[in-house]
Design an enzyme around this catalytic site. Structure first.
Site, PDB file in Angstrom:
ATOM      1  N   ALA A 124       0.809  -1.222   0.000  1.00  0.00           N
ATOM      2  CA  ALA A 124       0.000   0.000   0.000  1.00  0.00           C
ATOM      3  C   ALA A 124       0.842   1.271   0.000  1.00  0.00           C
ATOM      4  O   ALA A 124       0.300   2.361   0.198  1.00  0.00           O
ATOM      5  CB  ALA A 124      -0.931  -0.017   1.206  1.00  0.00           C
ATOM      6  N   ASN A 182       1.583  -3.705   7.795  1.00  0.00           N
ATOM      7  CA  ASN A 182       2.591  -4.460   7.044  1.00  0.00           C
ATOM      8  C   ASN A 182       3.514  -3.513   6.270  1.00  0.00           C
ATOM      9  O   ASN A 182       4.693  -3.808   6.078  1.00  0.00           O
ATOM     10  CB  ASN A 182       1.904  -5.404   6.051  1.00  0.00           C
ATOM     11  CG  ASN A 182       1.243  -6.573   6.745  1.00  0.00           C
ATOM     12  OD1 ASN A 182       1.907  -7.526   7.096  1.00  0.00           O
ATOM     13  ND2 ASN A 182      -0.061  -6.486   6.964  1.00  0.00           N
ATOM     14  N   HIS A 212      -0.842   7.168   3.851  1.00  0.00           N
ATOM     15  CA  HIS A 212       0.505   6.825   4.307  1.00  0.00           C
ATOM     16  C   HIS A 212       1.461   7.939   3.874  1.00  0.00           C
ATOM     17  O   HIS A 212       1.544   8.249   2.682  1.00  0.00           O
ATOM     18  CB  HIS A 212       0.975   5.512   3.681  1.00  0.00           C
ATOM     19  CG  HIS A 212       0.084   4.348   3.980  1.00  0.00           C
ATOM     20  ND1 HIS A 212      -0.008   3.774   5.232  1.00  0.00           N
ATOM     21  CD2 HIS A 212      -0.772   3.648   3.202  1.00  0.00           C
ATOM     22  CE1 HIS A 212      -0.863   2.771   5.196  1.00  0.00           C
ATOM     23  NE2 HIS A 212      -1.354   2.678   3.971  1.00  0.00           N
TER      24      HIS A 212
HETATM   25  N1  LIG Z   1       1.943  -5.293   2.519  1.00  0.00           N
HETATM   26  C1  LIG Z   1       0.932  -4.446   2.468  1.00  0.00           C
HETATM   27  O1  LIG Z   1       1.075  -3.290   2.070  1.00  0.00           O
HETATM   28  C2  LIG Z   1      -0.429  -4.874   2.872  1.00  0.00           C
HETATM   29  C3  LIG Z   1      -0.660  -6.114   3.417  1.00  0.00           C
HETATM   30  N2  LIG Z   1      -1.924  -6.492   3.751  1.00  0.00           N
HETATM   31  C4  LIG Z   1      -2.100  -7.834   4.317  1.00  0.00           C
HETATM   32  O2  LIG Z   1      -2.488  -8.694   3.268  1.00  0.00           O
HETATM   33  C5  LIG Z   1      -3.204  -9.809   3.811  1.00  0.00           C
HETATM   34  C6  LIG Z   1      -4.466 -10.073   2.993  1.00  0.00           C
HETATM   35  O3  LIG Z   1      -5.311  -8.940   3.078  1.00  0.00           O
HETATM   36  P1  LIG Z   1      -6.874  -9.070   2.765  1.00  0.00           P
HETATM   37  O4  LIG Z   1      -7.097  -9.978   1.620  1.00  0.00           O
HETATM   38  O5  LIG Z   1      -7.414  -7.704   2.725  1.00  0.00           O
HETATM   39  O6  LIG Z   1      -7.369  -9.781   4.106  1.00  0.00           O
HETATM   40  P2  LIG Z   1      -8.753 -10.567   4.322  1.00  0.00           P
HETATM   41  O7  LIG Z   1      -8.982 -10.540   5.797  1.00  0.00           O
HETATM   42  O8  LIG Z   1      -9.807 -10.063   3.422  1.00  0.00           O
HETATM   43  O9  LIG Z   1      -8.397 -12.038   3.863  1.00  0.00           O
HETATM   44  C7  LIG Z   1      -7.517 -12.875   4.555  1.00  0.00           C
HETATM   45  C8  LIG Z   1      -7.932 -14.305   4.252  1.00  0.00           C
HETATM   46  O10 LIG Z   1      -6.975 -15.185   4.812  1.00  0.00           O
HETATM   47  C9  LIG Z   1      -7.681 -16.333   5.225  1.00  0.00           C
HETATM   48  N3  LIG Z   1      -6.877 -17.095   6.183  1.00  0.00           N
HETATM   49  C10 LIG Z   1      -6.600 -16.798   7.465  1.00  0.00           C
HETATM   50  N4  LIG Z   1      -5.858 -17.789   8.018  1.00  0.00           N
HETATM   51  C11 LIG Z   1      -5.684 -18.722   7.050  1.00  0.00           C
HETATM   52  C12 LIG Z   1      -5.032 -19.986   7.007  1.00  0.00           C
HETATM   53  N5  LIG Z   1      -4.410 -20.497   8.067  1.00  0.00           N
HETATM   54  N6  LIG Z   1      -5.050 -20.651   5.845  1.00  0.00           N
HETATM   55  C13 LIG Z   1      -5.684 -20.161   4.755  1.00  0.00           C
HETATM   56  N7  LIG Z   1      -6.332 -18.978   4.742  1.00  0.00           N
HETATM   57  C14 LIG Z   1      -6.323 -18.280   5.877  1.00  0.00           C
HETATM   58  C15 LIG Z   1      -8.976 -15.788   5.833  1.00  0.00           C
HETATM   59  O11 LIG Z   1      -9.966 -16.773   5.884  1.00  0.00           O
HETATM   60  C16 LIG Z   1      -9.298 -14.683   4.836  1.00  0.00           C
HETATM   61  O12 LIG Z   1     -10.110 -15.175   3.804  1.00  0.00           O
HETATM   62  C17 LIG Z   1      -3.454  -9.461   5.289  1.00  0.00           C
HETATM   63  O13 LIG Z   1      -2.496 -10.091   6.103  1.00  0.00           O
HETATM   64  C18 LIG Z   1      -3.236  -7.961   5.325  1.00  0.00           C
HETATM   65  O14 LIG Z   1      -2.864  -7.497   6.597  1.00  0.00           O
HETATM   66  C19 LIG Z   1      -2.991  -5.691   3.521  1.00  0.00           C
HETATM   67  C20 LIG Z   1      -2.800  -4.447   2.999  1.00  0.00           C
HETATM   68  C21 LIG Z   1      -1.509  -3.922   2.695  1.00  0.00           C
HETATM   69  O1  LIG Z   2      -3.575  -1.344   3.093  1.00  0.00           O
HETATM   70  C1  LIG Z   2      -3.022  -0.465   3.775  1.00  0.00           C
HETATM   71  O2  LIG Z   2      -3.247   0.753   3.625  1.00  0.00           O
HETATM   72  C2  LIG Z   2      -1.962  -0.836   4.766  1.00  0.00           C
HETATM   73  C3  LIG Z   2      -2.189  -2.087   5.483  1.00  0.00           C
HETATM   74  O3  LIG Z   2      -3.297  -2.518   5.731  1.00  0.00           O
HETATM   75  C4  LIG Z   2      -1.006  -2.824   5.936  1.00  0.00           C
HETATM   76  O4  LIG Z   2       0.117  -2.363   5.697  1.00  0.00           O
HETATM   77  O5  LIG Z   2      -1.171  -3.892   6.544  1.00  0.00           O
END
Ligand SMILES: NC(=O)C1=CN([C@@H]2O[C@H](COP(=O)(O)OP(=O)(O)OC[C@H]3O[C@@H](n4cnc5c(N)ncnc54)[C@H](O)[C@@H]3O)[C@@H](O)[C@H]2O)C=CC1
Ligand SMILES: O=C([O-])CC(=O)C(=O)O
Length: 260
Positions: A124, A182, A212
């Site tokens: 992000a 993250n 951000h």
């Molecule tokens: N690096 C970055 O900039 C960002 C990272 N993220 C991270 O990306 C990830 C995904 O985000 P979203 O899709 O929005 O989250 P979400 O909450 O919509 O989806 C996460 C999915 O993971 C599944 N899950 C949880 N534990 C599991 C397991 N043991 N095995 C299989 N599936 C499992 C859940 O059932 C859910 O469907 C999150 O960890 C979030 O914090 C989100 C935004 C920015």
């Molecule tokens: O999506 C965003 O803006 C940031 C976020 O959730 C993350 O870094 O985990």
């Protein structure tokens, strides 16, 4: 490229729709997904015609070249080494797990031994190219991140006026907000490390976007970046840009000339 996705949430759904339905990555397909619940796996098979597994070993043996983690930091802790040990490439979006230097070191060494790779999308945020360039000669002095999110999505409750809910290092930030910050860890890994990158998190009662602001100072000069990210409709914690960055990381694998 044959892609496998771990997770069935917002980012995973965006990826399968973009790649398999809208065909935004010509020549590539999401072949299989790993989900926890059999009923969700059945629904994914029906909706997207992709194979869905609830058994990790079976998922990893399903003929995929690259695995995209789109789940949680716990999933990275639990499965990243297994994925790499099967010589798959791995894209990690829950980068927060790599705050642990031992896990990072073990994964790095395993990749080196087995000749595979882990990709960390910019998620992000932006400006990681600048941070990287500055670090080429280690000439970076300060990096800070200020993240502002809607209070309800950050805290699960509303606040009257804006509140600084965290101020400290990236290491502490991800332990307190593992689903929200993250970005602080990918910024740290590109630059000064998780204990030297400072993070402020603000819960804003009026905000509708995830903002951000990144500031960096080094021998290159100064960088000041402000992103006002639209959230994903299904999960306001996650910015749309984060999902796009995973798609772009996959797209880069198919390109012969890469930028940045
Ligand atoms: N690096 C970055 O900039 C960002 C990272 N993220 C991270 O990306 C990830 C995904 O985000 P979203 O899709 O929005 O989250 P979400 O909450 O919509 O989806 C996460 C999915 O993971 C599944 N899950 C949880 N534990 C599991 C397991 N043991 N095995 C299989 N599936 C499992 C859940 O059932 C859910 O469907 C999150 O960890 C979030 O914090 C989100 C935004 C920015
Ligand atoms: O999506 C965003 O803006 C940031 C976020 O959730 C993350 O870094 O985990």
């Amino acid at each position: 490229m044959k892609i496998g996705i771990i997770g069935g949430g917002t980012v995973a759904t965006f990826l399968i729709k973009s790649i398999n339905v809208d065909q935004k990555l010509p020549g590539s397909l999401v072949e299989s997904v790993y989900l926890r619940k059999p009923e969700v796996a059945d629904e994914w098979e029906r909706t997207y015609g992709t194979r869905a597994f609830t058994d990790m070993e079976a998922f990893l043996s399903s003929g995929i070249d690259i695995v995209v983690e789109a789940a949680t930091v716990e999933v990275v802790r639990d499965y990243a080494e297994l994925v790499i040990s099967k010589r798959k490439e791995l894209v990690v979006i829950s980068v927060g797990a790599l705050v642990d230097p031992e896990l990072y070191g073990r994964l790095n060494e395993l990749c080196r031994q087995l000749g595979t790779k882990i990709y960390l999308p910019s998620g992000a945020i932006g400006g990681l190219d600048v941070i990287h360039s500055a670090m080429a000669l280690g000439q970076l002095d300060e990096v800070s991140l200020t993240t502002r999110k809607p209070a309800a999505s950050l805290l699960g409750r509303q606040v009257e006026v804006e509140e600084v809910v965290f101020f400290g290092t990236a290491t502490e930030a991800i332990s307190k907000f593992p689903k929200n910050i993250n970005v602080a860890i990918v910024l740290s890994l590109a630059g000064l490390g998780c204990d030297q990158t400072s993070v402020k998190i603000v819960a804003d009662p009026e905000a509708t976007k995830n903002t951000h602001c990144i500031e960096a100072v080094g021998s290159f000069g100064k960088m000041n970046i402000r992103l006002e990210n639209d959230p994903m409709p299904d999960n306001p914690k996650t910015s749309y840009l984060a999902a796009l960055s995973v798609l772009s990381t996959l797209k880069k694998q198919t390109e012969r000339i890469t930028i940045g």
